[in-house]
Write a protein that holds these residues in place. Structure first.
Motif, PDB file in Angstrom:
ATOM      1  N   HIS A   1       0.882  -1.331   0.086  1.00 55.17           N
ATOM      2  CA  HIS A   1       0.124  -0.042   0.124  1.00 55.17           C
ATOM      3  C   HIS A   1       0.920   1.328  -0.049  1.00 55.17           C
ATOM      4  O   HIS A   1       0.677   2.036  -0.765  1.00 55.17           O
ATOM      5  N   ARG A   2       1.687   1.287   0.971  1.00 55.44           N
ATOM      6  CA  ARG A   2       2.797   2.594   0.726  1.00 55.44           C
ATOM      7  C   ARG A   2       3.467   2.642  -0.440  1.00 55.44           C
ATOM      8  O   ARG A   2       3.703   3.649  -0.828  1.00 55.44           O
ATOM      9  N   GLU A   3       3.955   1.476  -0.934  1.00 56.51           N
ATOM     10  CA  GLU A   3       4.564   1.672  -2.151  1.00 56.51           C
ATOM     11  C   GLU A   3       3.733   2.165  -3.352  1.00 56.51           C
ATOM     12  O   GLU A   3       4.324   2.915  -4.140  1.00 56.51           O
ATOM     13  N   THR A   4       2.542   1.751  -3.530  1.00 49.73           N
ATOM     14  CA  THR A   4       1.532   2.133  -4.497  1.00 49.73           C
ATOM     15  C   THR A   4       1.415   3.746  -4.204  1.00 49.73           C
ATOM     16  O   THR A   4       1.406   4.365  -5.194  1.00 49.73           O
ATOM     17  N   LEU A  51       2.557   6.833  -6.874  1.00 54.94           N
ATOM     18  CA  LEU A  51       1.541   7.580  -7.405  1.00 54.94           C
ATOM     19  C   LEU A  51       2.027   9.043  -7.248  1.00 54.94           C
ATOM     20  O   LEU A  51       1.605  10.044  -8.252  1.00 54.94           O
ATOM     21  N   ARG A  52       2.460   9.284  -6.243  1.00 54.94           N
ATOM     22  CA  ARG A  52       3.027  10.691  -5.839  1.00 54.94           C
ATOM     23  C   ARG A  52       3.977  11.050  -6.660  1.00 54.94           C
ATOM     24  O   ARG A  52       4.095  12.437  -7.141  1.00 54.94           O
ATOM     25  N   LEU A  53       4.856  10.335  -7.139  1.00 60.04           N
ATOM     26  CA  LEU A  53       5.832  10.621  -8.054  1.00 60.04           C
ATOM     27  C   LEU A  53       5.477  10.662  -9.669  1.00 60.04           C
ATOM     28  O   LEU A  53       6.273  10.894 -10.292  1.00 60.04           O
ATOM     29  N   GLY A  54       4.275  10.384  -9.817  1.00 59.34           N
ATOM     30  CA  GLY A  54       3.876  10.470 -10.997  1.00 59.34           C
ATOM     31  C   GLY A  54       3.823   9.206 -11.971  1.00 59.34           C
ATOM     32  O   GLY A  54       4.144   9.355 -13.340  1.00 59.34           O
ATOM     33  N   ILE A  55       4.343   8.038 -11.306  1.00 56.55           N
ATOM     34  CA  ILE A  55       4.383   6.785 -11.931  1.00 56.55           C
ATOM     35  C   ILE A  55       2.984   6.382 -12.428  1.00 56.55           C
ATOM     36  O   ILE A  55       1.913   6.608 -11.791  1.00 56.55           O
ATOM     37  N   PRO A  56       2.816   5.920 -13.816  1.00 52.73           N
ATOM     38  CA  PRO A  56       1.714   5.343 -14.240  1.00 52.73           C
ATOM     39  C   PRO A  56       1.108   4.441 -13.356  1.00 52.73           C
ATOM     40  O   PRO A  56       1.562   3.222 -12.746  1.00 52.73           O
ATOM     41  N   PRO A  57      -0.389   4.401 -12.983  1.00 48.13           N
ATOM     42  CA  PRO A  57      -0.838   3.449 -12.005  1.00 48.13           C
ATOM     43  C   PRO A  57      -0.550   2.032 -12.305  1.00 48.13           C
ATOM     44  O   PRO A  57      -0.523   1.269 -11.501  1.00 48.13           O
ATOM     45  N   ILE A  58      -0.676   1.474 -13.659  1.00 50.97           N
ATOM     46  CA  ILE A  58      -0.372   0.304 -13.911  1.00 50.97           C
ATOM     47  C   ILE A  58       1.075  -0.375 -13.441  1.00 50.97           C
ATOM     48  O   ILE A  58       1.051  -1.372 -13.200  1.00 50.97           O
ATOM     49  N   LEU A  59       1.693   0.597 -13.342  1.00 49.45           N
ATOM     50  CA  LEU A  59       3.206   0.467 -12.961  1.00 49.45           C
ATOM     51  C   LEU A  59       3.625   0.477 -11.652  1.00 49.45           C
ATOM     52  O   LEU A  59       4.756   0.270 -10.982  1.00 49.45           O
ATOM     53  N   THR A  60       2.509   0.457 -10.560  1.00 46.65           N
ATOM     54  CA  THR A  60       2.706   0.277  -9.181  1.00 46.65           C
ATOM     55  C   THR A  60       2.109  -1.199  -8.921  1.00 46.65           C
ATOM     56  O   THR A  60       1.744  -1.847  -9.641  1.00 46.65           O
ATOM     57  N   PRO A  61       2.560  -1.508  -7.675  1.00 45.61           N
ATOM     58  CA  PRO A  61       2.357  -3.066  -6.869  1.00 45.61           C
ATOM     59  C   PRO A  61       0.651  -3.255  -7.106  1.00 45.61           C
ATOM     60  O   PRO A  61       0.251  -4.157  -7.647  1.00 45.61           O
ATOM     61  N   LEU A  62      -0.070  -2.381  -6.668  1.00 47.88           N
ATOM     62  CA  LEU A  62      -1.458  -2.709  -6.693  1.00 47.88           C
ATOM     63  C   LEU A  62      -2.165  -2.551  -8.289  1.00 47.88           C
ATOM     64  O   LEU A  62      -2.955  -3.318  -8.674  1.00 47.88           O
ATOM     65  N   GLY A  63      -1.500  -1.902  -9.142  1.00 48.00           N
ATOM     66  CA  GLY A  63      -1.897  -1.379 -10.360  1.00 48.00           C
ATOM     67  C   GLY A  63      -1.535  -2.815 -11.095  1.00 48.00           C
ATOM     68  O   GLY A  63      -2.471  -3.258 -12.128  1.00 48.00           O
ATOM     69  N   ARG A  82      16.607   6.658  -8.888  1.00 51.02           N
ATOM     70  CA  ARG A  82      15.508   6.516  -7.890  1.00 51.02           C
ATOM     71  C   ARG A  82      15.144   5.138  -7.851  1.00 51.02           C
ATOM     72  O   ARG A  82      14.520   4.528  -8.859  1.00 51.02           O
ATOM     73  N   PRO A  83      14.759   4.555  -6.444  1.00 52.65           N
ATOM     74  CA  PRO A  83      14.431   3.142  -6.598  1.00 52.65           C
ATOM     75  C   PRO A  83      12.987   2.886  -7.025  1.00 52.65           C
ATOM     76  O   PRO A  83      12.644   1.817  -7.541  1.00 52.65           O
ATOM     77  N   GLU A  84      12.348   3.909  -6.900  1.00 56.75           N
ATOM     78  CA  GLU A  84      10.779   3.936  -7.185  1.00 56.75           C
ATOM     79  C   GLU A  84      10.777   3.726  -8.716  1.00 56.75           C
ATOM     80  O   GLU A  84       9.747   2.997  -9.166  1.00 56.75           O
ATOM     81  N   PHE A  85      11.546   4.548  -9.373  1.00 62.29           N
ATOM     82  CA  PHE A  85      11.505   4.416 -10.777  1.00 62.29           C
ATOM     83  C   PHE A  85      12.033   3.059 -11.460  1.00 62.29           C
ATOM     84  O   PHE A  85      11.596   2.605 -12.286  1.00 62.29           O
ATOM     85  N   ALA A  86      13.226   2.669 -10.789  1.00 62.78           N
ATOM     86  CA  ALA A  86      13.557   1.450 -11.276  1.00 62.78           C
ATOM     87  C   ALA A  86      12.777   0.350 -10.862  1.00 62.78           C
ATOM     88  O   ALA A  86      12.541  -0.635 -11.726  1.00 62.78           O
ATOM     89  N   ALA A  87      11.789   0.156  -9.954  1.00 58.52           N
ATOM     90  CA  ALA A  87      10.710  -0.893  -9.835  1.00 58.52           C
ATOM     91  C   ALA A  87      10.002  -0.721 -10.730  1.00 58.52           C
ATOM     92  O   ALA A  87       9.575  -1.669 -11.279  1.00 58.52           O
ATOM     93  N   ALA A  88       9.464   0.412 -10.975  1.00 55.00           N
ATOM     94  CA  ALA A  88       8.334   0.860 -12.199  1.00 55.00           C
ATOM     95  C   ALA A  88       8.874   0.476 -13.573  1.00 55.00           C
ATOM     96  O   ALA A  88       8.092  -0.329 -14.154  1.00 55.00           O
ATOM     97  N   ARG A  89       9.971   0.737 -13.581  1.00 57.47           N
ATOM     98  CA  ARG A  89      10.607   0.231 -15.066  1.00 57.47           C
ATOM     99  C   ARG A  89      10.894  -1.322 -15.088  1.00 57.47           C
ATOM    100  O   ARG A  89      10.644  -2.034 -16.261  1.00 57.47           O
ATOM    101  N   ARG A  90      10.976  -1.997 -14.092  1.00 59.67           N
ATOM    102  CA  ARG A  90      11.033  -3.473 -14.089  1.00 59.67           C
ATOM    103  C   ARG A  90       9.876  -4.193 -14.480  1.00 59.67           C
ATOM    104  O   ARG A  90       9.366  -5.163 -15.068  1.00 59.67           O
ATOM    105  N   ARG A  91       8.401  -3.356 -13.811  1.00 63.32           N
ATOM    106  CA  ARG A  91       7.326  -3.817 -14.263  1.00 63.32           C
ATOM    107  C   ARG A  91       6.916  -3.627 -15.517  1.00 63.32           C
ATOM    108  O   ARG A  91       6.134  -4.401 -16.155  1.00 63.32           O
ATOM    109  N   VAL A  92       7.643  -2.668 -16.340  1.00 61.04           N
ATOM    110  CA  VAL A  92       7.102  -2.591 -17.679  1.00 61.04           C
ATOM    111  C   VAL A  92       7.642  -4.007 -18.413  1.00 61.04           C
ATOM    112  O   VAL A  92       7.184  -4.585 -19.374  1.00 61.04           O
ATOM    113  N   GLU A  93       8.827  -4.383 -18.093  1.00 58.23           N
ATOM    114  CA  GLU A  93       9.501  -5.415 -18.494  1.00 58.23           C
ATOM    115  C   GLU A  93       8.382  -6.668 -18.292  1.00 58.23           C
ATOM    116  O   GLU A  93       8.141  -7.570 -18.939  1.00 58.23           O
ATOM    117  N   ASP A  94       7.828  -6.815 -17.203  1.00 59.68           N
ATOM    118  CA  ASP A  94       6.783  -7.739 -16.750  1.00 59.68           C
ATOM    119  C   ASP A  94       5.532  -7.736 -17.693  1.00 59.68           C
ATOM    120  O   ASP A  94       4.992  -8.584 -18.196  1.00 59.68           O
TER     121      ASP A  94
END
Length: 224
Positions: A117-120, A124-136, A198-210
């Motif tokens: 929940h906290r990571e999601t 979102l606060r950083l402007g990461i697309p919702p689908i690239l968040t853990p809950l997304g 930034r680690p949040e961006f790195a995590a989101a970029r990995r989700r793009v690969e997924d």
């Protein structure tokens, strides 16, 4: 929606158990909870609990407004579910949500916050697309990501906590339109964050690969 049909079905190594937890004051709505069972042990708390549309005709075909937890606890021991189990569980949930319906997952938890929940919320606060968040990603697994709406500001007490609300497209044409817009949003994010450590961006970029891997394994025209 007949959530009881999921009772006993498998999500990876776990068996899903479904329990009704009461009726809403609104006609046709009810509270439902999904537990996991393994080797005869039932999780102490549900992996997903929420309010759902009932069997009566609704303006929206079907929906579940829920709160997802990972890890879950078995006999007091927290167990972090691997992504393959989360993916299998939400695919089961998505099978019962009809075209035009939606799935909501809260990231505002009123004292029960977990990392997912906290990571999601932070993403979102950083402007990461919702689908690239853990809950997304959970919404994507359910086929309810076309599009995803961020309820960052509730429009009255009836809307509940802040959440991501993901829709299942009504038809192929709508799905393809949303997918085009989605990938443009993702490409813009990748351009904007290129070179960032930034680690949040790195995590989101990995989700793009997924996402690319899941799409390519099932065909570009399928939601999952």
């Amino acid at each position: 929606m007949r959530w009881e049909t999921l009772d006993g079905m498998m999500a990876g190594d776990y068996r899903i158990r479904v329990r009704e937890e009461g009726r809403s004051v609104t006609a046709g709505q009810r509270y439902v909870a999904f537990y996991l069972e393994r080797e005869g042990l039932l999780s102490e708390r549900p992996i997903l609990r929420g309010l759902s549309a009932g069997p009566r005709p609704q303006p929206i075909p079907g929906w579940l407004d829920g709160f997802f937890q990972n890890p879950v606890r078995f006999q007091g021991v927290p167990v972090a579910l691997p992504e393959r189990v989360v993916r299998a569980f939400f695919r089961r949930i998505g099978e019962l949500i009809p075209p035009g319906g939606w799935l909501g997952l809260a990231y505002e938890t009123f004292g029960e916050s977990q990392p997912i929940h906290r990571e999601t919320e932070q993403a979102l606060r950083l402007g990461i697309p919702p689908i690239l968040t853990p809950l997304g990603m959970c919404l994507f697994y359910a086929g309810c990501a076309f599009p995803i709406r961020d309820w960052s500001i509730a429009e009255g007490w009836r809307e509940g906590p802040r959440k991501l609300q993901g829709f299942k497209p009504r038809d192929r044409e709508r799905y393809l339109d949303v997918v085009d817009a989605l990938w443009e949003e993702i490409r813009a994010f990748l351009r904007r964050t290129e070179g960032s450590s930034r680690p949040e961006f790195a995590a989101a970029r990995r989700r793009v690969e997924d996402l690319l891997s899941l799409w390519s394994s099932r065909g570009a025209d399928e939601a999952l």
